[in-house]
Design an enzyme around this catalytic site. Structure first.
Site, PDB file in Angstrom:
ATOM      1  N   ASP A  19       4.014   0.640  12.149  1.00  0.00           N
ATOM      2  CA  ASP A  19       2.837  -0.093  11.674  1.00  0.00           C
ATOM      3  C   ASP A  19       2.843  -1.564  12.111  1.00  0.00           C
ATOM      4  O   ASP A  19       1.843  -2.263  11.966  1.00  0.00           O
ATOM      5  CB  ASP A  19       2.757  -0.040  10.137  1.00  0.00           C
ATOM      6  CG  ASP A  19       2.617   1.373   9.607  1.00  0.00           C
ATOM      7  OD1 ASP A  19       2.625   2.320  10.414  1.00  0.00           O
ATOM      8  OD2 ASP A  19       2.528   1.552   8.385  1.00  0.00           O
ATOM      9  N   VAL A  32       6.815   7.249  17.000  1.00  0.00           N
ATOM     10  CA  VAL A  32       6.565   7.938  15.722  1.00  0.00           C
ATOM     11  C   VAL A  32       5.279   8.774  15.767  1.00  0.00           C
ATOM     12  O   VAL A  32       5.249   9.914  15.295  1.00  0.00           O
ATOM     13  CB  VAL A  32       6.510   6.925  14.555  1.00  0.00           C
ATOM     14  CG1 VAL A  32       6.239   7.629  13.232  1.00  0.00           C
ATOM     15  CG2 VAL A  32       7.822   6.141  14.482  1.00  0.00           C
ATOM     16  N   LYS A  50       0.851  -1.208   0.000  1.00  0.00           N
ATOM     17  CA  LYS A  50       0.000   0.000   0.000  1.00  0.00           C
ATOM     18  C   LYS A  50       0.878   1.246   0.000  1.00  0.00           C
ATOM     19  O   LYS A  50       0.581   2.220  -0.692  1.00  0.00           O
ATOM     20  CB  LYS A  50      -0.885  -0.043   1.255  1.00  0.00           C
ATOM     21  CG  LYS A  50      -1.330   1.300   1.784  1.00  0.00           C
ATOM     22  CD  LYS A  50      -2.104   1.132   3.088  1.00  0.00           C
ATOM     23  CE  LYS A  50      -2.336   2.429   3.826  1.00  0.00           C
ATOM     24  NZ  LYS A  50      -1.131   2.972   4.474  1.00  0.00           N
ATOM     25  N   ASN A  51       1.955   1.204   0.780  1.00  0.00           N
ATOM     26  CA  ASN A  51       2.780   2.402   0.949  1.00  0.00           C
ATOM     27  C   ASN A  51       3.779   2.618  -0.195  1.00  0.00           C
ATOM     28  O   ASN A  51       4.570   3.548  -0.149  1.00  0.00           O
ATOM     29  CB  ASN A  51       3.503   2.368   2.301  1.00  0.00           C
ATOM     30  CG  ASN A  51       2.532   2.541   3.452  1.00  0.00           C
ATOM     31  OD1 ASN A  51       1.352   2.828   3.238  1.00  0.00           O
ATOM     32  ND2 ASN A  51       3.009   2.364   4.680  1.00  0.00           N
ATOM     33  N   CYS A  55      -5.034   7.141   8.640  1.00  0.00           N
ATOM     34  CA  CYS A  55      -5.378   6.720  10.004  1.00  0.00           C
ATOM     35  C   CYS A  55      -5.267   7.878  10.986  1.00  0.00           C
ATOM     36  O   CYS A  55      -4.311   8.647  10.924  1.00  0.00           O
ATOM     37  CB  CYS A  55      -4.457   5.587  10.439  1.00  0.00           C
ATOM     38  SG  CYS A  55      -4.779   4.072   9.544  1.00  0.00           S
ATOM     39  N   ARG A 102      -3.953   9.651   2.599  1.00  0.00           N
ATOM     40  CA  ARG A 102      -2.926  10.700   2.731  1.00  0.00           C
ATOM     41  C   ARG A 102      -2.206  10.959   1.400  1.00  0.00           C
ATOM     42  O   ARG A 102      -1.448  11.899   1.255  1.00  0.00           O
ATOM     43  CB  ARG A 102      -1.866  10.278   3.766  1.00  0.00           C
ATOM     44  CG  ARG A 102      -2.448  10.009   5.125  1.00  0.00           C
ATOM     45  CD  ARG A 102      -1.449  10.161   6.212  1.00  0.00           C
ATOM     46  NE  ARG A 102      -0.958  11.511   6.349  1.00  0.00           N
ATOM     47  CZ  ARG A 102      -1.674  12.530   6.812  1.00  0.00           C
ATOM     48  NH1 ARG A 102      -2.921  12.365   7.162  1.00  0.00           N
ATOM     49  NH2 ARG A 102      -1.127  13.716   6.914  1.00  0.00           N
TER      50      ARG A 102
HETATM   51  C1  LIG Z   1       0.813   6.075   3.105  1.00  0.00           C
HETATM   52  C2  LIG Z   1       2.038   5.833   3.894  1.00  0.00           C
HETATM   53  O1  LIG Z   1       3.115   5.598   3.362  1.00  0.00           O
HETATM   54  N1  LIG Z   1       1.893   5.832   5.218  1.00  0.00           N
HETATM   55  C3  LIG Z   1       3.035   5.537   6.038  1.00  0.00           C
HETATM   56  C4  LIG Z   1       3.865   6.803   6.175  1.00  0.00           C
HETATM   57  O2  LIG Z   1       3.000   7.809   6.685  1.00  0.00           O
HETATM   58  P1  LIG Z   1       3.458   9.327   6.616  1.00  0.00           P
HETATM   59  O3  LIG Z   1       4.260   9.540   5.397  1.00  0.00           O
HETATM   60  O4  LIG Z   1       2.230  10.150   6.802  1.00  0.00           O
HETATM   61  O5  LIG Z   1       4.349   9.404   7.913  1.00  0.00           O
HETATM   62  P2  LIG Z   1       5.569  10.363   8.222  1.00  0.00           P
HETATM   63  O6  LIG Z   1       6.827   9.588   8.159  1.00  0.00           O
HETATM   64  O7  LIG Z   1       5.461  11.585   7.370  1.00  0.00           O
HETATM   65  O8  LIG Z   1       5.281  10.784   9.733  1.00  0.00           O
HETATM   66  C5  LIG Z   1       6.200  10.527  10.767  1.00  0.00           C
HETATM   67  C6  LIG Z   1       6.108  11.595  11.824  1.00  0.00           C
HETATM   68  O9  LIG Z   1       6.443  12.863  11.259  1.00  0.00           O
HETATM   69  C7  LIG Z   1       5.449  13.823  11.576  1.00  0.00           C
HETATM   70  N2  LIG Z   1       5.332  14.796  10.449  1.00  0.00           N
HETATM   71  C8  LIG Z   1       5.223  14.335   9.171  1.00  0.00           C
HETATM   72  C9  LIG Z   1       5.089  15.219   8.125  1.00  0.00           C
HETATM   73  C10 LIG Z   1       5.058  16.610   8.398  1.00  0.00           C
HETATM   74  O10 LIG Z   1       4.927  17.456   7.495  1.00  0.00           O
HETATM   75  N3  LIG Z   1       5.171  17.022   9.691  1.00  0.00           N
HETATM   76  C11 LIG Z   1       5.306  16.153  10.736  1.00  0.00           C
HETATM   77  O11 LIG Z   1       5.423  16.559  11.889  1.00  0.00           O
HETATM   78  C12 LIG Z   1       4.169  12.983  11.737  1.00  0.00           C
HETATM   79  O12 LIG Z   1       3.187  13.665  12.472  1.00  0.00           O
HETATM   80  C13 LIG Z   1       4.709  11.749  12.439  1.00  0.00           C
HETATM   81  O13 LIG Z   1       4.839  12.000  13.820  1.00  0.00           O
HETATM   82  O14 LIG Z   1       4.968   6.543   7.056  1.00  0.00           O
HETATM   83  C14 LIG Z   1       4.578   6.171   8.381  1.00  0.00           C
HETATM   84  C15 LIG Z   1       5.835   6.006   9.208  1.00  0.00           C
HETATM   85  O15 LIG Z   1       6.601   4.945   8.719  1.00  0.00           O
HETATM   86  C16 LIG Z   1       3.728   4.906   8.356  1.00  0.00           C
HETATM   87  O16 LIG Z   1       3.206   4.682   9.647  1.00  0.00           O
HETATM   88  C17 LIG Z   1       2.564   5.033   7.386  1.00  0.00           C
HETATM   89  O17 LIG Z   1       1.985   3.755   7.174  1.00  0.00           O
HETATM   90  C1  LIG Z   2      -0.721   4.642   9.155  1.00  0.00           C
HETATM   91  C2  LIG Z   2      -0.937   3.929   8.066  1.00  0.00           C
HETATM   92  O1  LIG Z   2      -1.357   4.376   6.878  1.00  0.00           O
HETATM   93  P1  LIG Z   2      -1.728   5.860   6.382  1.00  0.00           P
HETATM   94  O2  LIG Z   2      -0.473   6.668   6.428  1.00  0.00           O
HETATM   95  O3  LIG Z   2      -2.183   5.620   4.998  1.00  0.00           O
HETATM   96  O4  LIG Z   2      -2.792   6.373   7.282  1.00  0.00           O
HETATM   97  C3  LIG Z   2      -0.673   2.471   8.027  1.00  0.00           C
HETATM   98  O5  LIG Z   2      -0.564   1.922   6.902  1.00  0.00           O
HETATM   99  O6  LIG Z   2      -0.598   1.847   9.088  1.00  0.00           O
END
Ligand SMILES: CC(=O)N[C@H]1[C@@H](OP(=O)(O)OP(=O)(O)OC[C@H]2O[C@@H](n3ccc(=O)[nH]c3=O)[C@H](O)[C@@H]2O)O[C@H](CO)[C@@H](O)[C@@H]1O
Ligand SMILES: C=C(OP(=O)(O)O)C(=O)O
Length: 468
Positions: A340, A362, A53-54, A150, A126
């Site tokens: 995850d 995280v 998915k990711n 989520c 997202r």
């Molecule tokens: C669709 C997808 O790929 N989802 C994955 C992606 O989510 P996603 O890409 O949303 O996760 P991030 O790595 O960006 O987030 C990690 C942390 O950074 C913070 N943050 C992020 C962006 C930002 O602009 N500002 C900020 O503060 C978030 O709130 C969080 O605390 O990586 C996460 C961490 O491996 C996984 O749990 C998710 O499954």
């Molecule tokens: C947090 C997750 O996904 P998403 O970033 O799409 O919400 C996940 O795959 O567990």
């Protein structure tokens, strides 16, 4: 490249792939939003996992950067793929299922979307935020709906928007959703992420590849899905160097072509089924799972007392008998223990002898799902501000939480409502582990990330029925 504007079109029509979780649930063979499980039976058998998915969803966005069609293989039938299909179609990309799990994405008629089409996808995933760079390159404007995903923390997008501004984008938040423009085009930038965010790293990659000049990204995330996205971009003609210490250099090029790529397997789905095998005392061969991307998970799985065997075509996970052992886990960015993975594994930890601790570093709100496990008889206490521990590998973060799990505890059936994707899978595993009957509602959410999970449960010998 030719673009059209169809601002006059008001009717919202959408490919069935683009509907909400219910449509994907139907594609997954799921016709109700509730499942009644008679637990206490080990899951045994063989299932397969396909593209992550990711990764698959981001690879689909990358197709928008090309001037010729792309082919993505091993695409899972999950609702997030449907949402991204809807976004792409709203922007004029033709998405065709050309084989089982094979999508052809043709971007030759990219056009400005009517906001109603985009807004219909608000709150579903997202991924739409990753359309910014590609749309700015193709159209000079990007309309992005409110994001979903989520609800496991605040999930701000400040890193994304700061990076896009550094490339020269102008962000207008007074719009419904977000509107971005690039009056002077996009140029290479020096970006230093405050935290190795997966999404923000992908944002930079998808924007920098066609930006004029060189981009230096410091503090990058290096998850396997990001490496696979880089491989796709390289196939398209991009020049990207991954250096030590989370530094990535991207040399902008003038044009990119379509790719042909088989998506990396879903390591989160594989780890979830492994946890299900361990918690239920079962034995599951996960076809398509690979060792390298799961190394950190495999170490913990072994420490808890699980057994695994790595084959050419997948990994067998099983409970070898005897007592499970408690562990201390700190979730982290790759190559650490993926956040995850913790939710499904916590169910197995309720069966371990002693005190396990999961430090969730995280996200700030990813342990709420444990209250349903407590209702089922688990002994779990959540510390909203985390807990100090003597030896830490991951530096303490202000937002972290911790769960202390004391086992073993017998689980009994209960009525639970799924809160999010991984928490939901964890509830399913708990219901399968518990003695007696459980009703698990809101299971449509699971279709966001687990394809055909009902068929898979059936083939693994789970005892359940649907209720409408
Ligand atoms: C669709 C997808 O790929 N989802 C994955 C992606 O989510 P996603 O890409 O949303 O996760 P991030 O790595 O960006 O987030 C990690 C942390 O950074 C913070 N943050 C992020 C962006 C930002 O602009 N500002 C900020 O503060 C978030 O709130 C969080 O605390 O990586 C996460 C961490 O491996 C996984 O749990 C998710 O499954
Ligand atoms: C947090 C997750 O996904 P998403 O970033 O799409 O919400 C996940 O795959 O567990």
């Amino acid at each position: 490249m030719a673009t059209q504007d169809f601002a006059s079109e008001v009717e919202v029509t959408m490919n069935p792939l683009a509907q909400d979780a219910t449509a994907a649930a139907k594609r997954s063979g799921l016709h109700s939003n509730q499942i009644v499980i008679n637990g206490g039976k080990p899951l045994r058998g063989r299932i397969n996992v396909r593209g992550a998915k990711n990764l698959a969803t981001k690879a689909m966005v990358a197709a928008l950067l090309a001037d010729t069609p792309s082919v993505l293989r091993d695409v899972p039938a999950i609702s997030d793929v449907g949402v991204v299909t809807g976004m792409l179609e709203a922007y004029g990309v033709t998405v065709t299922e050309t084989g089982d799990g094979e999508l052809t994405l043709d971007p030759k008629n990219v056009l400005k979307a009517h906001f109603a089409k985009i807004d219909a996808l608000a709150g579903s995933s997202r991924i739409p935020i990753l359309f910014c760079g590609p749309l700015l390159h193709r159209l000079g404007e990007a309309l992005i709906p409110d994001l979903g995903g989520c609800r496991i923390g605040d999930r701000p997008i400040d890193f994304h928007l700061d990076a896009l501004r550094a490339f020269g984008a102008v962000v207008d938040k007074s719009y419904e959703g977000i509107r971005l423009t690039a009056p002077d085009g996009l140029h290479g930038a020096n970006i230093d992420l405050p935290y190795p965010s997966v999404g923000a790293t992908e944002q930079v990659l998808l924007t920098a590849v066609l930006a004029q000049g060189v981009t230096e990204l410091k503090g990058a995330a290096i998850e396997p899905e990001i490496m696979d996205l880089i491989a796709i971009l390289q196939k398209m003609g991009a020049i990207i160097n991954v250096e030590p210490n989370r530094v990535i250099f991207i040399e902008g090029v003038e044009k990119l072509s379509g790719y042909n790529h088989r998506a990396l397997f879903d390591r989160n789905e594989a780890a979830s089924w492994a946890s299900a095998a361990l918690a239920t005392g079962g034995d599951i061969f996960v076809e398509g799972a690979m060792q390298q991307e799961l190394m950190t998970f495999l170490n913990i799985f072994r420490k808890v007392g699980g057994a695994f065997d790595i084959a050419e075509d997948g990994i067998r996970f099983w409970h070898p008998g005897g007592a499970l052992k408690p562990v201390v886990i700190e979730t982290d960015v790759h190559p650490g223990f993926m956040t995850d993975w913790q939710q499904p594994l916590i169910v197995a930890l309720t069966q371990a002898e002693g005190r396990s601790v999961v430090h969730e570093t995280v996200y700030e709100n990813r342990l709420g799902f444990t209250s349903a496990l407590v209702e089922m008889g688990a002994n779990i206490e959540v510390f909203e501000e985390g807990i100090e521990s003597v030896s830490r590998r991951v530096p303490r973060r202000p937002l972290e939480q911790a769960a202390v799990i004391i086992g073993p505890t017998a689980l009994h059936g209960a009525d639970v409502e799924i809160p999010d994707l991984r928490g939901g899978f964890s509830h399913l595993i708990a219901a399968l582990t518990a003695d007696g009957q459980s009703t698990v509602s809101n299971i449509g959410i699971i279709a966001r990330g687990y394809e055909h999970f009902i068929d898979k449960l059936e083939s693994l010998g789970a005892d359940f029925v649907y209720e409408g």
